[in-house]
Design a protein around this motif. Structure first.
Motif, short mmCIF file in Angstrom:
data_model
loop_
_atom_site.label_atom_id
_atom_site.label_comp_id
_atom_site.label_asym_id
_atom_site.label_seq_id
_atom_site.Cartn_x
_atom_site.Cartn_y
_atom_site.Cartn_z
N SER A 133 1.03 -1.24 0.02
CA SER A 133 -0.15 -0.06 -0.06
C SER A 133 0.84 1.14 0.07
CB SER A 133 -0.93 0.12 1.25
OG SER A 133 -1.81 -1.06 1.03
N ARG A 134 1.96 1.12 0.62
CA ARG A 134 2.99 2.40 0.77
C ARG A 134 3.58 2.66 -0.44
NH1 ARG A 134 5.71 0.84 5.19
NH2 ARG A 134 7.52 -0.26 3.98
N THR A 135 3.83 1.51 -1.32
CA THR A 135 4.58 1.86 -2.62
C THR A 135 3.59 2.39 -3.46
OG1 THR A 135 6.09 -0.17 -2.11
CG2 THR A 135 5.81 0.57 -4.41
N LEU A 136 2.26 1.93 -3.66
CA LEU A 136 1.13 2.25 -4.41
C LEU A 136 0.89 3.65 -4.32
CD1 LEU A 136 -0.87 1.89 -6.89
CD2 LEU A 136 -2.27 0.92 -4.97
N LEU A 137 0.58 4.05 -3.01
CA LEU A 137 0.30 5.47 -2.62
C LEU A 137 1.58 6.52 -2.72
CD1 LEU A 137 -2.01 4.64 0.58
CD2 LEU A 137 -2.79 5.48 -1.88
N SER A 138 2.41 5.92 -2.60
CA SER A 138 3.66 6.96 -3.02
C SER A 138 3.83 7.35 -4.47
CB SER A 138 5.02 6.10 -2.40
OG SER A 138 5.00 6.09 -0.97
N PHE A 139 3.73 6.15 -5.23
CA PHE A 139 3.80 6.47 -6.64
C PHE A 139 2.47 7.39 -7.02
CE2 PHE A 139 1.87 5.45 -10.89
CZ PHE A 139 3.24 5.76 -11.67
N LEU A 140 1.10 7.10 -6.41
CA LEU A 140 0.33 8.25 -6.84
C LEU A 140 0.43 9.53 -6.78
CD1 LEU A 140 -2.67 5.87 -6.03
CD2 LEU A 140 -1.82 6.24 -8.31
N PHE A 141 0.99 9.84 -5.33
CA PHE A 141 1.27 11.13 -4.94
C PHE A 141 2.51 11.81 -5.62
CE2 PHE A 141 -1.12 10.02 -1.17
CZ PHE A 141 -2.19 11.07 -1.04
N TYR A 142 3.49 10.96 -6.07
CA TYR A 142 4.50 11.45 -6.74
C TYR A 142 4.30 11.48 -8.10
CZ TYR A 142 9.25 12.20 -8.19
OH TYR A 142 10.52 12.54 -8.96
N ALA A 143 3.27 11.08 -8.84
CA ALA A 143 2.95 11.04 -10.20
C ALA A 143 2.88 12.49 -10.70
CB ALA A 143 1.99 10.17 -10.32
N PRO A 144 2.29 13.22 -10.04
CA PRO A 144 1.99 14.61 -10.59
C PRO A 144 3.29 15.18 -10.92
CG PRO A 144 0.39 14.41 -8.91
CD PRO A 144 1.19 13.03 -8.96
N ALA A 145 4.34 14.97 -10.43
CA ALA A 145 5.54 15.67 -10.55
C ALA A 145 6.35 15.15 -11.74
CB ALA A 145 6.49 15.41 -9.26
N LEU A 146 6.01 13.97 -11.96
CA LEU A 146 6.34 13.22 -13.15
C LEU A 146 5.89 13.79 -14.56
CD1 LEU A 146 6.44 9.57 -12.17
CD2 LEU A 146 8.34 11.31 -12.03
N SER B 161 8.97 16.95 -2.37
CA SER B 161 8.83 17.03 -0.93
C SER B 161 8.38 15.82 -0.25
CB SER B 161 8.12 18.38 -0.47
OG SER B 161 8.67 19.33 -0.96
N PHE B 162 7.20 15.17 -0.91
CA PHE B 162 6.71 14.07 -0.43
C PHE B 162 7.79 12.85 -0.47
CE2 PHE B 162 4.65 9.95 -1.39
CZ PHE B 162 3.81 9.75 -0.41
N LEU B 163 8.37 12.77 -1.48
CA LEU B 163 9.35 11.59 -1.75
C LEU B 163 10.44 11.87 -0.69
CD1 LEU B 163 9.23 9.27 -3.65
CD2 LEU B 163 10.86 10.42 -4.95
N SER B 164 10.85 12.89 -0.58
CA SER B 164 12.23 12.98 0.48
C SER B 164 11.59 13.06 1.95
CB SER B 164 12.76 14.53 0.52
OG SER B 164 11.74 15.53 0.58
N ALA B 165 10.40 13.20 2.22
CA ALA B 165 9.80 12.97 3.76
C ALA B 165 9.79 11.51 4.00
CB ALA B 165 8.50 13.85 3.82
N ILE B 166 9.03 10.86 3.00
CA ILE B 166 8.89 9.27 3.33
C ILE B 166 10.39 8.60 3.16
CG2 ILE B 166 8.52 8.26 0.97
CD1 ILE B 166 5.98 7.01 1.96
N SER B 167 11.15 9.00 2.27
CA SER B 167 12.51 8.66 2.12
C SER B 167 13.11 8.53 3.63
CB SER B 167 13.31 9.11 1.31
OG SER B 167 14.49 8.42 1.25
#
Length: 299
Positions: A106-119, A178-184
């Motif tokens: 679930s964490r991987t899927l949601l992380s991708f969804l929240f990071y997707a707009p930056a891509l 910011s989301f990716l750096s925070a979860i990392s």
């Protein structure tokens, strides 16, 4: 023995410098030299056709005393940086904190969804459709069907709405890094700290967050904050794509879009360079303030 150790250290240092050399070369060519060149050109009158002519502080005097549009774009840029930047940074951390508590899948899927707009570099076309000024726009269509309005609203041509819309779009598109750096950072907090904290009297999640988690990931928080500073101060493409340039009453024009217009349309490169220097100084001051804030956490 000592000489051999010194030679080994010197060899390791040389190898490190050699590995850094390609990056340093690119950094100097594409960052240091342009910054120095802009600082020099800001004291000149330069139209890209003739040689630059030194004019002292004329560009800065014009900017402060005579250019009303510059004051407007500075105000707009500060609104973006003071509202969109902090809100995106806080929301990205809160989302990362909640998602970090989920299972790996679930964490991987949601992380991708929240990071997707930056891509998606030009993903704001979805928002253009949503806020289209005719009855086919999603927002107008919904409000008309609910009888909230009686005729379509020209959202992106009305100064009352453009700033709010652009801030929302920038939040949607700018939270990814910011989301990716925070979860990392959350993923790399040493779990033994929480066990030690429980022994020392920390008994709830809020205390864990404030006394253990945040200090442990200060470097990642600083990275996310710096990226938000860069993103919020350089808002341009989203505003131009959605509201055009110049926007109605210059309501969402920013320093970057104005600088591009002055330099590439009017060919006033000396004045554009002066605007660049001011923007650089604004970002530099904000970077120092953010560094002090997270530096205290790190200490």
């Amino acid at each position: 023995m000592k000489n051999s150790l010194n030679r080994k250290v010197s060899g390791d240092t040389l190898a490190q410098y050699l590995m850094l050399a390609p990056f340093m070369l690119i950094f100097i060519v594409y960052v240091v030299i342009p910054v120095i060149s802009s600082a020099f050109l800001s004291f000149t009158s330069f139209d890209m056709l003739s040689m630059p002519k030194f004019n002292g502080l004329d560009n800065y005097k014009r900017m402060i005393l005579d250019d009303e549009i510059f004051g407007t774009v500075v105000k707009n840029t500060l609104i973006f940086s003071c509202i969109a930047g902090p809100i995106a940074f806080i929301l990205s951390f809160v989302l990362a904190w909640f998602i970090n508590e989920l299972g790996p899948k679930s964490r991987t899927l949601l992380s991708f969804l929240f990071y997707a707009p930056a891509l998606v570099g030009n993903g704001y076309f979805i928002w253009q459709t949503a806020f289209s000024g005719d009855s086919y726009g999603y927002v107008n269509s919904l409000l008309l069907s609910m009888e909230v309005i009686t005729e379509p609203i020209t959202w992106l041509s009305d100064a009352r709405y453009t700033m709010i819309i652009i801030i929302v779009v920038q939040l949607w598109q700018g939270m990814g890094v910011s989301f990716l750096s925070a979860i990392s950072g959350l993923q790399n907090v040493n779990s033994e700290l929480f066990e030690a904290g429980a022994i020392d009297g920390i008994h709830n999640r809020w205390q864990e967050l404030w006394y253990l988690t945040l200090p442990s990931m200060s470097h990642m928080l600083l990275f996310g904050a710096v990226m938000q500073i860069q993103g919020s101060f350089s808002v341009s493409a989203v505003a131009i794509a959605m509201a055009g340039y110049p926007s109605v009453e210059h309501s969402v024009d920013t320093i970057v879009s104005y600088m591009a217009d002055v330099g590439s349309t009017r060919y006033e490169m000396g004045y554009a360079s002066a605007i660049t220097v001011v923007l650089f100084l604004m970002m530099f001051v904000c970077r120092l303030l953010v560094g002090k804030l997270f530096g205290k956490k790190e200490d």
